[in-house]
Design a protein around this motif. Structure first.
Motif, PDB file in Angstrom:
ATOM      1  N   PRO A   5       0.893  -1.300  -0.253  1.00 25.71           N
ATOM      2  CA  PRO A   5      -0.046   0.005   0.193  1.00 25.71           C
ATOM      3  C   PRO A   5       0.781   1.151   0.042  1.00 25.71           C
ATOM      4  O   PRO A   5       2.153   1.038   0.629  1.00 25.71           O
ATOM      5  CB  PRO A   5      -0.729  -0.100   1.355  1.00 25.71           C
ATOM      6  CG  PRO A   5      -0.794  -1.543   1.676  1.00 25.71           C
ATOM      7  CD  PRO A   5       0.665  -2.281   1.122  1.00 25.71           C
ATOM      8  N   PRO A   6       0.365   2.376  -0.864  1.00 21.94           N
ATOM      9  CA  PRO A   6      -0.693   2.582  -1.293  1.00 21.94           C
ATOM     10  C   PRO A   6      -0.773   1.768  -2.653  1.00 21.94           C
ATOM     11  O   PRO A   6       0.141   1.741  -3.271  1.00 21.94           O
ATOM     12  CB  PRO A   6      -1.069   3.945  -1.511  1.00 21.94           C
ATOM     13  CG  PRO A   6       0.320   4.380  -1.431  1.00 21.94           C
ATOM     14  CD  PRO A   6       1.068   3.635  -0.708  1.00 21.94           C
TER      15      PRO A   6
ATOM     16  N   ASN B 287     -10.158  -0.981  -2.519  1.00 24.80           N
ATOM     17  CA  ASN B 287      -8.948  -1.844  -2.088  1.00 24.80           C
ATOM     18  C   ASN B 287      -9.311  -2.159  -0.623  1.00 24.80           C
ATOM     19  O   ASN B 287      -9.009  -3.439  -0.246  1.00 24.80           O
ATOM     20  CB  ASN B 287      -7.734  -0.995  -1.741  1.00 24.80           C
ATOM     21  CG  ASN B 287      -7.311  -0.476  -3.536  1.00 24.80           C
ATOM     22  OD1 ASN B 287      -7.486  -1.115  -4.517  1.00 24.80           O
ATOM     23  ND2 ASN B 287      -6.334   0.224  -3.309  1.00 24.80           N
TER      24      ASN B 287
END
Length: 319
Positions: free
Chosen positions: A143-144, A257
């Motif tokens: 992430p991201p 996500n």
């Protein structure tokens, strides 16, 4: 020109901690059938959308997408190691075309790929260097991460470029569906682990062996139900696979996500590779897809699947 798609799950645990022999044989038969399809298609170029597991890409510089103009496989978990036969100028042209489509992508002249790419090439072709290959990395663990919509648009841009070449193209998506192996996270990591996630390229043999041992131990605990790892989610897996089979690719745009992590586990983000591969195929026009295999395999901590697809007009021409 012709295009053929193969999407398949991979596992670094094959040979380290396996399910029952009949399941291993079942997977072997499915992969052998996929290899025969590839041999019959006889590609002039393979484009592989694949993740990495902190073996070739690190937080020192973590692009959402990267095209390899030169690449080698590192051979983790006894996967194949060696140089990939990347057509440099074509890879560069692909990157330029994708950028012109306003999809930000990096270009690497020293890409390292791990089992996420190498296992797919071995399963489908029997080696790393049977055909020219362009690897396209999609960040799926750090992430991201870019959204599924951006992964779809990446695949679409790549497919539009490939459709203008005079080559028979095999497009591959390599990744698990629901799964959450013990991949470390930067937030909250110890100093030692953080350094490995930031700049951990070319670890010592001892360090790699220790990492592999931790993964095997995690798989054994997961299989007997003594694990904090996210459970496999066959219902979610099948819904995603059916979406691809139906050609409803824009439906993935709404999958956030957070929702992917919640429903499929932290490494289920590898479905980006499947989305990009199918989008590349869809850039050629309507397609017909087949779900060739699905099984939740706890020993491999994976919802394990294989699909193939071809343009609808190719089927009509063959009829």
């Amino acid at each position: 020109m012709p295009i053929h798609l193969e999407c398949l799950s991979h596992t670094p645990l094959h040979g380290y901690f396996d399910p029952a022999p009949d399941v291993v044989a079942e997977v072997g038969r499915v992969q052998a059938a996929a290899r025969r399809r590839v041999q019959a298609f006889d590609p002039e170029l393979i484009v592989v959308f694949a993740p990495d597991h902190f073996n070739g890409f690190f937080y020192e510089v973590m692009p959402p997408f990267c095209i390899g103009a030169a690449a080698s496989a590192i051979g983790d978990f006894e996967s194949l190691a060696g140089t990939l036969p990347v057509p440099e100028s074509l890879a560069r042209e692909l990157a330029e075309s994708v950028m012109a489509a306003e999809i930000d992508v990096s270009l690497s002249y020293r890409m390292q790929v791990d089992h996420g790419c190498a296992d797919a090439l071995e399963a489908l072709t029997g080696g790393l260097d049977r055909y020219p290959v362009i690897p396209i990395f999609i960040n799926s663990v750090a992430p991201p991460m870019a959204t599924l919509r951006r992964a779809r648009l990446l695949g679409d841009a790549a497919g539009r470029f490939l459709s203008r070449t005079d080559k028979r193209v095999l497009v591959v998506g390599s990744g698990g569906i629901s799964h959450e192996p013990p991949v470390p996270e930067l937030i909250g990591a110890t100093k030692e682990v953080a350094e490995r996630l930031i700049a951990g390229r070319n670890p010592s043999a001892e360090s790699r062996a220790a990492r592999q041992a931790r993964t095997v131990a995690a798989a054994k605990a997961f299989t007997v139900g003594d694990s904090h790892l996210h459970p496999l989610n066959p219902e979610w897996d099948r819904a995603f696979l059916m979406c691809l089979a139906a050609g409803e690719l824009t439906a993935v745009d709404g999958m956030t996500n957070d929702a992917i992590t919640r429903d499929g586990g932290k490494s289920a983000h590898e479905i980006r590779t499947w989305v990009a591969a199918f989008a590349a195929l869809a850039a050629y026009g309507p397609y017909r897809a087949s779900l060739d295999y699905y099984r939740a395999i706890p020993e491999w901590i994976a919802g394990f699947a294989t699909m193939h697809a071809v343009p609808s007009n190719a089927l009509a021409a063959a009829a």
